[in-house]
Write a protein that holds these residues in place. Structure first.
Motif, PDB file in Angstrom:
ATOM      1  N   GLU A  10     -44.267  29.423   1.198  1.00 59.03           N
ATOM      2  CA  GLU A  10     -45.290  28.968   0.263  1.00 59.03           C
ATOM      3  C   GLU A  10     -45.953  30.163  -0.408  1.00 59.03           C
ATOM      4  OE1 GLU A  10     -45.730  26.284   4.025  1.00 59.03           O
ATOM      5  OE2 GLU A  10     -45.385  28.393   3.535  1.00 59.03           O
ATOM      6  N   SER A  39     -46.406  26.959  -4.730  1.00 56.00           N
ATOM      7  CA  SER A  39     -44.945  26.912  -4.749  1.00 56.00           C
ATOM      8  C   SER A  39     -44.409  26.906  -3.333  1.00 56.00           C
ATOM      9  CB  SER A  39     -44.375  28.113  -5.499  1.00 56.00           C
ATOM     10  OG  SER A  39     -44.826  28.151  -6.829  1.00 56.00           O
ATOM     11  N   ARG A  95     -40.450  19.014  -8.413  1.00 58.11           N
ATOM     12  CA  ARG A  95     -39.333  19.743  -7.807  1.00 58.11           C
ATOM     13  C   ARG A  95     -38.474  20.339  -8.917  1.00 58.11           C
ATOM     14  NH1 ARG A  95     -36.388  15.613  -4.443  1.00 58.11           N
ATOM     15  NH2 ARG A  95     -35.461  15.044  -6.444  1.00 58.11           N
ATOM     16  N   TYR A 104     -43.262  22.294  -6.152  1.00 59.16           N
ATOM     17  CA  TYR A 104     -44.573  22.747  -6.579  1.00 59.16           C
ATOM     18  C   TYR A 104     -45.636  21.705  -6.254  1.00 59.16           C
ATOM     19  CZ  TYR A 104     -41.663  25.888  -9.330  1.00 59.16           C
ATOM     20  OH  TYR A 104     -40.725  26.810  -9.709  1.00 59.16           O
ATOM     21  N   GLY A 123     -48.985  31.049  -3.920  1.00 63.12           N
ATOM     22  CA  GLY A 123     -49.843  30.518  -4.971  1.00 63.12           C
ATOM     23  C   GLY A 123     -51.262  30.210  -4.545  1.00 63.12           C
ATOM     24  N   GLN A 143     -49.206  21.039  -8.048  1.00 68.01           N
ATOM     25  CA  GLN A 143     -50.219  21.342  -9.049  1.00 68.01           C
ATOM     26  C   GLN A 143     -51.515  20.685  -8.622  1.00 68.01           C
ATOM     27  OE1 GLN A 143     -50.191  22.823 -12.560  1.00 68.01           O
ATOM     28  NE2 GLN A 143     -52.371  22.646 -12.086  1.00 68.01           N
ATOM     29  N   ILE A 179     -51.540  26.282  -8.701  1.00 69.84           N
ATOM     30  CA  ILE A 179     -50.191  25.755  -8.515  1.00 69.84           C
ATOM     31  C   ILE A 179     -49.598  26.437  -7.287  1.00 69.84           C
ATOM     32  CG2 ILE A 179     -47.886  25.473  -9.471  1.00 69.84           C
ATOM     33  CD1 ILE A 179     -49.095  25.682 -12.251  1.00 69.84           C
ATOM     34  N   THR A 227     -37.092  24.901  -5.511  1.00 62.31           N
ATOM     35  CA  THR A 227     -38.522  25.078  -5.263  1.00 62.31           C
ATOM     36  C   THR A 227     -39.269  23.772  -5.544  1.00 62.31           C
ATOM     37  OG1 THR A 227     -38.418  27.424  -5.856  1.00 62.31           O
ATOM     38  CG2 THR A 227     -40.586  26.386  -5.958  1.00 62.31           C
TER      39      THR A 227
END
Length: 123
Positions: free
Chosen positions: A6, A21, A72, A80, A8, A82, A19, A78
């Motif tokens: 992970e 990741s 995705r 994400y 972000g 948000q 966000i 990856t």
């Protein structure tokens, strides 16, 4: 070997956005159920959002519904998260998790976990 990383996280003011990741290696993420979880100090780990491997359907905890979007990117392997309109109560370590079969917002359903990324919402 299944590996999730992970990134972000950080410090953000109330009302701000981040966000997160979750980069996968050792497996093809789109074939796995993926979930995002969080754990605040002294609290149980709770499900935030998840995305299905079969049809890409998503689910969100009531506490974040309308403020959070999971997505995705298969080309980047990856997932994400948000997060908008962040609140101090969103402060926690955020984890992504993967499982070849089980999914949903229950953390016991997942076999593979990342190391987590800290999100702090404070002015």
């Amino acid at each position: 070997q299944v590996h999730l990383v992970e990134s972000g996280g950080g410090l953000v003011q109330p009302g701000g956005s981040l966000i997160l990741s979750c980069a996968a290696s050792g497996f093809t993420l789109r074939y796995y159920q993926i979930g995002w979880f969080r754990q605040a100090p002294g609290k149980e780990r709770e499900g935030v959002s998840c995305i299905s491997s079969s049809d890409g359907s998503t689910n969100y905890a009531d506490s974040v519904k309308g403020r959070v979007t999971i997505s995705r990117d298969n080309a980047k392997n990856t997932v994400y998260l948000q997060m908008n309109s962040l609140k101090p109560e969103d402060t926690a370590v955020y984890y992504c998790a993967a499982d070849p079969i089980s999914g949903g917002l229950g953390y016991l359903e997942y076999d593979y976990w990342g190391q987590g990324t800290q999100v702090t919402v404070s002015s």
